[in-house]
Write a protein that holds these residues in place. Structure first.
Motif, short mmCIF file in Angstrom:
data_model
loop_
_atom_site.label_atom_id
_atom_site.label_comp_id
_atom_site.label_asym_id
_atom_site.label_seq_id
_atom_site.Cartn_x
_atom_site.Cartn_y
_atom_site.Cartn_z
N HIS A 147 8.65 53.69 11.44
CA HIS A 147 9.63 54.65 11.88
C HIS A 147 10.90 54.49 11.00
CE1 HIS A 147 6.59 56.43 14.25
NE2 HIS A 147 6.61 55.38 14.96
N LEU A 148 11.02 53.42 10.12
CA LEU A 148 12.59 53.29 9.70
C LEU A 148 12.73 54.27 8.39
CD1 LEU A 148 12.41 49.34 9.20
CD2 LEU A 148 13.05 50.66 11.24
N PRO A 149 14.03 54.44 8.46
CA PRO A 149 14.63 55.45 7.50
C PRO A 149 14.17 54.81 6.20
CG PRO A 149 16.68 54.39 8.32
CD PRO A 149 15.45 53.96 9.22
N GLU A 150 14.35 56.01 5.17
CA GLU A 150 14.11 55.61 3.69
C GLU A 150 14.80 54.36 3.13
OE1 GLU A 150 13.72 58.95 1.39
OE2 GLU A 150 12.60 60.31 2.84
N GLU A 151 15.98 54.64 3.58
CA GLU A 151 17.14 53.64 2.89
C GLU A 151 16.84 52.05 3.19
OE1 GLU A 151 19.55 54.89 6.56
OE2 GLU A 151 18.35 55.88 4.95
N ALA A 152 15.89 52.02 4.38
CA ALA A 152 15.54 50.57 4.75
C ALA A 152 14.45 50.16 3.91
CB ALA A 152 15.12 50.64 6.23
N THR A 153 14.57 48.89 3.48
CA THR A 153 13.28 48.07 2.98
C THR A 153 13.15 46.83 3.80
OG1 THR A 153 14.65 46.80 1.42
CG2 THR A 153 13.90 48.99 0.55
N SER A 154 12.00 46.46 3.85
CA SER A 154 11.51 45.25 4.36
C SER A 154 10.24 44.35 3.76
CB SER A 154 10.59 45.67 5.86
OG SER A 154 9.71 46.43 5.64
N ALA A 155 10.36 43.24 4.19
CA ALA A 155 9.51 42.31 3.79
C ALA A 155 8.91 41.77 4.77
CB ALA A 155 10.13 41.05 2.99
N HIS A 156 7.65 42.04 5.19
CA HIS A 156 6.98 41.56 6.56
C HIS A 156 5.50 41.26 6.29
CE1 HIS A 156 4.66 45.51 6.89
NE2 HIS A 156 5.56 45.71 5.97
N LYS A 157 5.00 40.67 7.26
CA LYS A 157 3.50 40.39 7.44
C LYS A 157 3.10 40.59 8.76
CE LYS A 157 -0.35 37.97 6.18
NZ LYS A 157 -1.13 38.66 6.82
N THR A 158 1.81 41.22 8.62
CA THR A 158 1.26 41.79 9.89
C THR A 158 0.07 40.69 10.16
OG1 THR A 158 -0.15 43.07 8.57
CG2 THR A 158 1.88 44.30 9.56
N GLY A 159 -0.43 40.66 11.37
CA GLY A 159 -1.55 39.92 11.82
C GLY A 159 -2.21 40.32 12.84
N SER A 160 -3.38 40.09 12.88
CA SER A 160 -4.49 40.88 14.19
C SER A 160 -5.74 39.97 14.34
CB SER A 160 -4.66 42.37 13.53
OG SER A 160 -5.56 42.22 12.66
N LEU A 161 -5.97 39.81 15.51
CA LEU A 161 -7.08 39.25 16.04
C LEU A 161 -7.47 40.43 17.19
CD1 LEU A 161 -6.30 35.71 16.74
CD2 LEU A 161 -7.79 36.79 14.72
N ARG A 162 -8.90 40.15 17.54
CA ARG A 162 -9.38 41.18 18.57
C ARG A 162 -8.19 41.32 19.72
NH1 ARG A 162 -14.91 40.22 20.99
NH2 ARG A 162 -15.01 39.60 18.87
N GLY A 163 -7.69 42.61 20.19
CA GLY A 163 -6.57 42.72 21.29
C GLY A 163 -5.38 42.12 20.97
N ILE A 164 -4.99 41.76 19.44
CA ILE A 164 -3.75 41.21 19.28
C ILE A 164 -3.32 42.04 17.99
CG2 ILE A 164 -2.46 39.07 18.67
CD1 ILE A 164 -4.36 37.53 20.03
N ARG A 165 -2.03 42.21 18.10
CA ARG A 165 -1.24 42.64 16.80
C ARG A 165 0.19 42.22 16.69
NH1 ARG A 165 -5.74 43.95 16.39
NH2 ARG A 165 -6.69 46.04 15.74
#
Length: 77
Positions: A5-23
């Motif tokens: 939901h960030l505006p177009e001028e925002a950039t990010s470097a991120h890493k997601t992770g998940s397990l059952r029931g976890i985000r």
């Protein structure tokens, strides 16, 4: 999750992770005024989609608290 939901001028470097029931998502958000680090963690999620939506909302609120209101999207209301 962080850039959802960030505006177009925002950039990010991120890493997601998940397990059952976890985000998770952690990263750096870059914007014209500087940058900030955000880490989002949720566990015991009965509905993972709702959990992702909630984390994305926290990311948006973090942007608004640190940078200011997001501009309205050009493609919709």
């Amino acid at each position: 999750i962080i850039p959802l939901h960030l505006p177009e001028e925002a950039t990010s470097a991120h890493k997601t992770g998940s397990l059952r029931g976890i985000r998770n998502d952690a990263g750096i958000v870059y914007h014209p005024k500087g940058e900030y680090i955000v880490s989002l963690f949720a566990k015991r999620l009965a509905d993972p989609v709702a959990g992702i939506a909630a984390l994305a909302e926290v990311s948006k609120l973090t942007w608004e608290a640190l940078v200011g209101p997001r501009p309205a999207p050009q493609w919709g209301p």
